[in-house]
Structures are given as C-alpha cells and as structure tokens.
Scaffold this active site. Structure first.
Site, short mmCIF file in Angstrom:
data_model
loop_
_atom_site.label_atom_id
_atom_site.label_comp_id
_atom_site.label_asym_id
_atom_site.label_seq_id
_atom_site.Cartn_x
_atom_site.Cartn_y
_atom_site.Cartn_z
N ASP A 59 15.29 10.82 -18.19
CA ASP A 59 15.15 11.95 -19.20
C ASP A 59 15.79 11.63 -20.48
O ASP A 59 15.77 12.30 -21.35
CB ASP A 59 15.05 13.41 -18.77
CG ASP A 59 16.64 13.52 -17.92
OD1 ASP A 59 17.50 12.53 -18.12
OD2 ASP A 59 16.94 14.58 -17.31
N GLY A 86 3.74 -1.32 -5.01
CA GLY A 86 4.70 -2.47 -4.93
C GLY A 86 5.21 -2.70 -6.28
O GLY A 86 4.25 -2.82 -7.32
N LYS A 87 6.41 -2.90 -6.51
CA LYS A 87 7.11 -3.19 -7.82
C LYS A 87 6.37 -4.26 -8.61
O LYS A 87 5.99 -4.54 -9.73
CB LYS A 87 8.67 -3.45 -7.71
CG LYS A 87 9.00 -1.97 -7.27
CD LYS A 87 10.40 -2.05 -7.47
CE LYS A 87 11.21 -0.96 -6.46
NZ LYS A 87 10.58 0.75 -6.89
N GLY A 88 6.12 -5.57 -7.84
CA GLY A 88 5.37 -6.83 -8.43
C GLY A 88 4.32 -6.46 -8.85
O GLY A 88 3.73 -6.64 -10.13
N GLY A 134 9.20 3.09 -13.91
CA GLY A 134 9.80 1.88 -14.26
C GLY A 134 9.37 0.71 -14.21
O GLY A 134 9.63 -0.27 -15.05
N ASP A 135 8.12 0.46 -13.38
CA ASP A 135 7.41 -0.91 -13.40
C ASP A 135 6.55 -0.72 -14.65
O ASP A 135 6.14 -1.87 -15.23
CB ASP A 135 6.67 -0.63 -12.12
CG ASP A 135 7.36 -0.67 -10.72
OD1 ASP A 135 8.34 -1.28 -10.87
OD2 ASP A 135 6.65 -0.27 -9.91
N MET A 159 1.11 -1.05 0.17
CA MET A 159 -0.12 -0.17 0.16
C MET A 159 0.76 1.25 -0.13
O MET A 159 1.70 1.43 0.86
CB MET A 159 -1.01 0.19 1.04
CG MET A 159 -1.93 0.98 1.25
SD MET A 159 -2.90 1.10 -0.16
CE MET A 159 -4.19 -0.11 0.50
N THR A 183 17.16 1.68 -18.47
CA THR A 183 16.30 2.86 -18.40
C THR A 183 16.82 4.25 -17.83
O THR A 183 17.53 3.95 -16.73
CB THR A 183 14.79 2.93 -17.65
OG1 THR A 183 14.89 2.38 -16.31
CG2 THR A 183 14.06 1.58 -18.29
N HIS A 184 16.49 5.27 -18.56
CA HIS A 184 17.62 6.30 -18.06
C HIS A 184 16.63 7.75 -18.02
O HIS A 184 17.11 8.83 -18.56
CB HIS A 184 18.82 6.51 -18.89
CG HIS A 184 19.91 7.49 -18.33
ND1 HIS A 184 19.61 8.55 -17.51
CD2 HIS A 184 21.09 7.13 -18.40
CE1 HIS A 184 20.79 9.14 -17.24
NE2 HIS A 184 21.58 8.18 -17.52
O1 RIB Z 1 8.29 1.35 -8.09
C1 RIB Z 1 7.53 1.94 -7.45
C2 RIB Z 1 7.06 1.20 -6.18
O2 RIB Z 1 8.14 1.05 -5.54
C3 RIB Z 1 5.72 1.89 -5.45
O3 RIB Z 1 4.62 1.60 -5.86
C4 RIB Z 1 6.20 1.23 -3.93
O4 RIB Z 1 5.30 0.57 -3.50
C5 RIB Z 1 7.50 0.74 -4.09
O5 RIB Z 1 7.62 -0.62 -4.06
#
Ligand code: RIB
Length: 301
Positions: free
Chosen positions: A213, A39-41, A242-243, A12, A210-211
C-alpha cells in the site's frame, strides 16, 4: 524490442478463500475453492506476454495432469515455452489461502527444484539467445546464481525478483542489473534491518522495492523516489501482484523505457492486477496500463 527469457517456477495454484485461518490442530470450513495457473516464473512470463512483450519461459514440470494443463495455459497466453518434463518428479503446487485482502502460500516445488550439470549447460546455451533474463528464487538457488554469474560474463541484462528471499552476496548483486524484492524480501536479501529508503539509497537505479500500500521505492544517484500506489477500490486478490510488477518492469526495460517510467508502468500494472481472482487472471493488457497511466497523468497536471 529486446527478447526476454524468464527462467523460473510453474505451479498449479490451489486456492482457498477463508475469513480466518485455522490454529494448530484445528479444522475449519473455508468459504470457496478454485484452482488456476501460477508459479512466480510462469506468472511473470504471462504478465510480459499480456503487455505484448517478446518472452520465452524456461521451467520444469512432472509428467502429470497439472504439468499438461499448465503447458496449455502458457500456450493460450502466447508464451513461448521450453519446458523440461521430469518422469520422476511431480509438477509444483502452491496452496494459497486468501483472507482479509491478503494471502499466505505454501509451495511444494516438485519438478521446479530440478538441477543438474547438463541442465545448467543446456540453459546457458539457450539463454545466450536472449537480451534480458528474468529470474526468481522459486527454483534451485544454486542453478539461478550460477546462471547469473555466467550470463553476466556475456553482458546480459539480468533482473532478479528475489522471492522467496535469501541473503545474496555483494559480488553477485554487482552482476545483477535490477533487483525487485518487496520490503520484507529486501531486508533478507541485504541482511539488514535498516529502513527500506536507506537500503534503496545504497543501490541507485538497481534496487526497486515494492511495498504494497505504499507503492514502490527506488533511488537515483541523489534521491530516493517513492512511486505512489494507484487507487484500487475493488481489491479482489493480491496473489501475483509482485509478479505483475516484475514482469511489467522487464517489459518496459525491453522497450527501452527509462527507469522512472519503467517503475511507474510496473506499479500501475501491479495495481490493476488485483481486481480479479487468481494469480494471472487480473494481469492487464498494454492498453489497460496505458489508459490508467493517462488518467493518472491528467490528475497530476
Ligand atoms: O507470487 C504468487 C505465486 O507464488 C503463486 O502463483 C504461487 O504459485 C506461488 O508461486
């Protein structure tokens, strides 16, 4: 379309918008607060689902309010999930500060850190049913590294977004199909201070960096390619960009796009994702990415 499994964290996000950050011992007033799924996943699984990919998320939450909420968010996003609920651990939270068009984040892993031999075995059995497995490093590292070793034996396509970063042994890198760090993570993963272009050149068609700008870098056998960022004038929140890149990249691999097109696609999706507040809110649909790519291609004619 190939089946993708995402094994990773689910948090969260508790987000503060502020024009400055406090010094040690200082209290300041922030401008705004909101919370939302992160959360990245989970973010990467949602990015894939928005694009129409076939994705299942594997992760852990606590038996608490945030855990229940986060599971519901995944359902609303049409993400299949296999979530382990831990009675003794709390659901992961991320404290996100948004300032100056950027962010910093502290994650308290809670249930995301769970690891046992039984859980490892259970995951291996389940993951054998998928073609592409996408990992990050926001869950137990040993669990991730052992799963990669095992799944590579079965010739699965493995994508690792090494965030948060740690040094990764060459023998493990060899088992990974694609790595998607940002420039900072890249130097940690390869324990190298060399310029990104040099590191990328050593891992052709495997390492995509990834970079922000400057867009994204990868290399073919003979040259380094820099895919420029798309022009976004209304940057609202870069959390989750990035995700979005890693999720969109996994999606394009799942539909058989070649690497050049996959990086362009992921770069465009990531650029579009920063126009709304929250890690997942701005993640684009397939139509939005295709429309933007069409405009970019016309401009390039
Ligand atoms: O990459 C962004 C995420 O990093 C956020 O949603 C946060 O939960 C952290 O895990």
């Amino acid at each position: 379309m190939k089946k993708i499994a995402v094994v990773g964290s689910i948090n969260m996000d508790l987000v503060v918008e502020t024009s400055k950050l406090p010094e040690k011992g200082e209290t300041i007033l922030g401008d705004n607060f909101f919370s939302g799924p992160g959360g990245k996943g989970a973010n990467q699984a949602v990015a894939i689902s928005r694009l129409g990919g076939d994705v299942t998320f594997f992760g852990c939450v606590g038996e608490d309010y945030f855990g229940t909420e986060l599971e519901e968010y995944l359902m609303l996003e049409n993400v299949e999930s296999r979530i382990r609920k831990d009675p003794d651990l709390s659901t992961g939270v991320a404290l996100v500060n948004l300032f100056e068009n950027d962010n910093n984040i502290i994650v308290v892993s809670g249930a995301n850190g769970y690891y046992s031999e039984d859980y490892f075995e259970k995951l291996v059995n389940e993951l054998l049913n998928y073609d592409i497995i996408l990992f990050q490093l926001e869950i137990n590292e040993e669990l991730v590294f052992r799963l990669i070793e095992k799944l590579a034996e079965y010739k699965k396509q493995i994508i690792l977004n090494p965030a948060p970063a740690c040094k990764i042994e060459t023998s493990l890198v060899e088992k990974i199909t694609y790595l998607t760090p940002n420039e900072h993570e890249c130097q940690i993963v390869f324990d190298s201070k060399k310029p990104i272009e040099k590191i990328v050149k050593e891992y052709p068609e495997k390492l995509i960096v990834t970079h922000g700008d400057k867009g994204a870098f990868y290399s073919t056998e003979d040259k380094v390619i820099n895919v420029s960022p798309i022009n976004i004038t209304d940057i609202i929140d870069t959390t989750g960009a990035g995700d979005t890149f890693s999720g969109a990249f996994a999606y394009s691999v799942s539909i058989g796009m070649p690497i050049k097109k996959s990086v362009e696609f992921a770069n465009t999706a990531a650029g579009l994702s920063i126009r709304k507040k929250g890690a997942q809110a701005g993640m684009p649909t397939l139509k939005e990415v295709k429309d933007r790519l069409m405009v970019l291609n016309k401009e390039g004619d």
